[in-house]
Design a protein around this motif. Structure first.
Motif, PDB file in Angstrom:
ATOM      1  N   PRO A 287       4.028 106.057  37.160  1.00 56.63           N
ATOM      2  CA  PRO A 287       2.598 105.912  37.879  1.00 56.63           C
ATOM      3  C   PRO A 287       1.736 107.059  37.582  1.00 56.63           C
ATOM      4  O   PRO A 287       1.919 108.049  37.188  1.00 56.63           O
ATOM      5  CB  PRO A 287       2.947 105.581  39.482  1.00 56.63           C
ATOM      6  CG  PRO A 287       4.479 105.540  39.297  1.00 56.63           C
ATOM      7  CD  PRO A 287       4.760 106.448  38.123  1.00 56.63           C
TER       8      PRO A 287
ATOM      9  N   GLN B  97      -3.504 105.195  35.545  1.00 61.97           N
ATOM     10  CA  GLN B  97      -2.432 103.962  35.404  1.00 61.97           C
ATOM     11  C   GLN B  97      -3.018 103.103  36.550  1.00 61.97           C
ATOM     12  O   GLN B  97      -3.109 101.710  36.395  1.00 61.97           O
ATOM     13  CB  GLN B  97      -1.110 104.298  35.696  1.00 61.97           C
ATOM     14  CG  GLN B  97      -0.358 105.042  34.485  1.00 61.97           C
ATOM     15  CD  GLN B  97      -0.553 106.637  34.740  1.00 61.97           C
ATOM     16  OE1 GLN B  97      -1.768 107.082  34.933  1.00 61.97           O
ATOM     17  NE2 GLN B  97       0.489 107.309  34.482  1.00 61.97           N
ATOM     18  N   ARG B  98      -3.182 103.482  37.809  1.00 62.60           N
ATOM     19  CA  ARG B  98      -3.856 102.663  38.944  1.00 62.60           C
ATOM     20  C   ARG B  98      -5.248 102.318  38.456  1.00 62.60           C
ATOM     21  O   ARG B  98      -5.430 100.975  38.610  1.00 62.60           O
ATOM     22  CB  ARG B  98      -3.699 103.449  40.028  1.00 62.60           C
ATOM     23  CG  ARG B  98      -4.321 102.688  41.211  1.00 62.60           C
ATOM     24  CD  ARG B  98      -4.070 103.384  42.649  1.00 62.60           C
ATOM     25  NE  ARG B  98      -2.806 103.115  43.013  1.00 62.60           N
ATOM     26  CZ  ARG B  98      -2.414 103.622  44.087  1.00 62.60           C
ATOM     27  NH1 ARG B  98      -2.948 104.138  45.170  1.00 62.60           N
ATOM     28  NH2 ARG B  98      -0.942 103.222  44.522  1.00 62.60           N
TER      29      ARG B  98
ATOM     30  N   ASP C  39       9.103 102.252  45.425  1.00 56.46           N
ATOM     31  CA  ASP C  39       8.907 103.168  44.524  1.00 56.46           C
ATOM     32  C   ASP C  39      10.256 103.680  44.183  1.00 56.46           C
ATOM     33  O   ASP C  39      10.718 103.421  42.890  1.00 56.46           O
ATOM     34  CB  ASP C  39       8.248 104.354  44.900  1.00 56.46           C
ATOM     35  CG  ASP C  39       6.538 103.746  45.059  1.00 56.46           C
ATOM     36  OD1 ASP C  39       6.163 102.774  44.502  1.00 56.46           O
ATOM     37  OD2 ASP C  39       5.638 104.868  45.588  1.00 56.46           O
TER      38      ASP C  39
ATOM     39  N   ASP D 204       5.960 107.956  45.339  1.00 58.66           N
ATOM     40  CA  ASP D 204       4.541 108.214  44.604  1.00 58.66           C
ATOM     41  C   ASP D 204       3.265 107.973  45.109  1.00 58.66           C
ATOM     42  O   ASP D 204       3.294 106.797  45.584  1.00 58.66           O
ATOM     43  CB  ASP D 204       4.651 107.437  42.902  1.00 58.66           C
ATOM     44  CG  ASP D 204       3.916 108.315  42.036  1.00 58.66           C
ATOM     45  OD1 ASP D 204       2.760 108.032  42.104  1.00 58.66           O
ATOM     46  OD2 ASP D 204       4.567 108.935  41.191  1.00 58.66           O
TER      47      ASP D 204
ATOM     48  N   GLU E 296       0.779 107.120  43.607  1.00 60.83           N
ATOM     49  CA  GLU E 296       0.100 106.282  42.938  1.00 60.83           C
ATOM     50  C   GLU E 296       1.141 105.190  42.698  1.00 60.83           C
ATOM     51  O   GLU E 296       1.253 104.351  41.539  1.00 60.83           O
ATOM     52  CB  GLU E 296      -0.629 106.545  41.812  1.00 60.83           C
ATOM     53  CG  GLU E 296      -1.876 107.123  41.746  1.00 60.83           C
ATOM     54  CD  GLU E 296      -1.852 108.833  42.400  1.00 60.83           C
ATOM     55  OE1 GLU E 296      -2.516 109.003  43.481  1.00 60.83           O
ATOM     56  OE2 GLU E 296      -1.011 109.459  41.632  1.00 60.83           O
TER      57      GLU E 296
ATOM     58  N   THR F  33      -0.801 100.038  45.432  1.00 56.82           N
ATOM     59  CA  THR F  33      -1.536  99.554  44.571  1.00 56.82           C
ATOM     60  C   THR F  33      -2.517  98.325  44.907  1.00 56.82           C
ATOM     61  O   THR F  33      -3.518  98.100  44.495  1.00 56.82           O
ATOM     62  CB  THR F  33      -1.180  99.484  43.147  1.00 56.82           C
ATOM     63  OG1 THR F  33      -0.487 100.660  42.706  1.00 56.82           O
ATOM     64  CG2 THR F  33      -1.850  98.928  42.233  1.00 56.82           C
TER      65      THR F  33
END
Length: 423
Positions: A161, A165-166, A225, A241, A243, A248
């Motif tokens: 992540p 990426q997000r 995660d 994480d 992110e 998300t």
């Protein structure tokens, strides 16, 4: 056909990226002014606004980039490829320091890393035809994921992540929603995403930990995660994480709200009416976020539903002020600094993360301890910046501001040469 760029939006983007560069590059992580640090857990500092602001701005820009809302296989391919390119730019940042080759160290290893970075950068930022972009994007993604899950020791714990990426994931879903649904449906989906996330985080027991909770490492998002991305998480925690996967979901809602604001900015009405609507929406979102925070705390790492509404409200309010000053009152002379940052966000995102890693690998002799070496980052901060200040907080901030100045010069050259790097 793209609409004319909205200067106030570019200025907002430039300000956000500049703030990101400041908070990501202090001279010393031990000496940072509180507003330039993330909240310890619950709460929201100015630093905690950077990421949601950028996602909001990305969403706001979508209606300007695709005003005719035309959708076909070619458009879908462009959205997929752009999302993957953004995702891979962020993912590669996590690989840079893990690249090894034939036991090389020091400058030879750095040279190999720079060569690979250049190849990846060209592949993901190069202005090729769409077919080549597609092959390169999927090729880079496949290679990076293969390395992460291969038996190669260097990449066994590479983080998957990340911020870009997000952003890539949110861009994908938000763009499709814009092209395939009406604003009413988009509002409904954003509300549904926030409610679903709230329900999951407050009502679903956490396997191995018990009741639902919002604490570090023991909440449902952290469990997911660790279950799916075990070994490929943020190095500071290893068990969750910021992110991550579940968080998300509400981040997509942040992008949708920005996209709705972008559509509002495009409606056929007076600019004063737009200002009125932006003001009302900004205040309403802030108020709703604060109310929701009574039961679901404002928290960036969890990207809580209250955090989504609160930060989107602040973003809307700031954009409203900029829209009034620039688009209505026509105060534009002060905007150049932020414009040169705002039109080239991806190159800053990518290279401003690479350069400190490069400088960290270049070592020279330590002036005080001749038997030791010191990298040029540490040398510059310790022996050039720090002696100029009595307060270490000011020295640390000065280093970050000099880094911003460094990038301002580069971006000004790009701006004058009309070089805009797009994914």
């Amino acid at each position: 056909m793209k609409k004319e760029r909205l200067i106030s939006l570019d200025v907002f983007r430039g300000f956000t990226i500049m703030l990101m560069t400041i908070v990501n590059n202090p001279g010393s992580w031990a000496h940072i002014y509180p507003p330039l640090e993330h909240a310890e857990w619950n709460g929201c500092t100015p630093t905690d606004l950077v990421f949601p602001f950028f996602i909001f701005i990305m969403g706001t820009a979508i209606p300007f980039a695709m005003p005719d809302k035309h959708f076909d296989s070619a458009i879908f391919n462009k959205i997929v490829v752009r999302s993957i390119r953004i995702f891979c730019l962020g993912l590669f940042l996590n690989y840079f320091g893990k690249i090894h080759f034939l036991g090389l160290e020091g400058i030879p290893l750095l040279t190999i890393r720079i060569i690979i970075t250049t190849i990846v950068g060209i592949a993901l930022l190069g202005n090729f035809n769409q077919k080549i972009k597609t092959y390169l994007a999927f090729g880079v993604l496949g290679t990076l994921l293969f390395l992460a899950y291969s038996s190669i020791e260097s990449f066994q714990e590479v983080r998957i992540p990340g911020v870009l990426q997000r952003i890539g994931i949110v861009y994908f879903f938000t763009s499709l929603l814009f092209l395939k649904t009406s604003p009413k449906i988009q509002i409904g989906i954003a509300v549904l995403l926030l409610l679903i996330y709230w329900f999951l985080m407050t009502c679903i027991p956490v396997p191995g930990f018990g009741a639902a909770n919002f604490e570090k490492g023991t909440n449902l998002a952290a469990w997911l995660d660790n279950s799916i991305l075990n070994g490929h998480l943020w190095s500071a925690t290893k068990t969750w994480d910021p992110e991550g996967i579940l968080s998300t979901i509400p981040a997509i809602a942040t992008g949708i709200i920005g996209m709705l604001i972008g559509q509002l900015l495009n409606i056929e009405t007076t600019k004063i009416e737009i200002i009125k609507k932006l003001t009302l929406l900004g205040i309403s979102l802030i108020a709703l976020g604060l109310i929701w925070s009574l039961v679901f705390p404002i928290n960036k790492s969890l990207w809580s539903s209250s955090y989504v509404l609160y930060t989107a409200g602040l973003a809307t309010s700031i954009l409203m002020i900029l829209y009034y000053l620039i688009e209505i009152a026509n105060y534009k002379k002060w905007t150049k600094l932020f414009l040169i940052w705002g039109v080239n966000p991806m190159i800053v995102f990518f290279l401003s993360g690479i350069l400190p890693r490069v400088w960290g690998m270049i070592e020279i002799q330590n002036p005080e301890i001749t038997s030791e070496k010191i990298n040029i980052n540490e040398y510059f901060y310790t022996y050039i910046i720090t002696p100029q200040f009595l307060n270490p907080l000011n020295a640390s901030l000065a280093y970050a501001l000099l880094y911003v100045l460094f990038w301002t010069i580069i971006l000004y050259i790009f701006y004058k040469q009309k070089l805009i790097f797009k994914v």
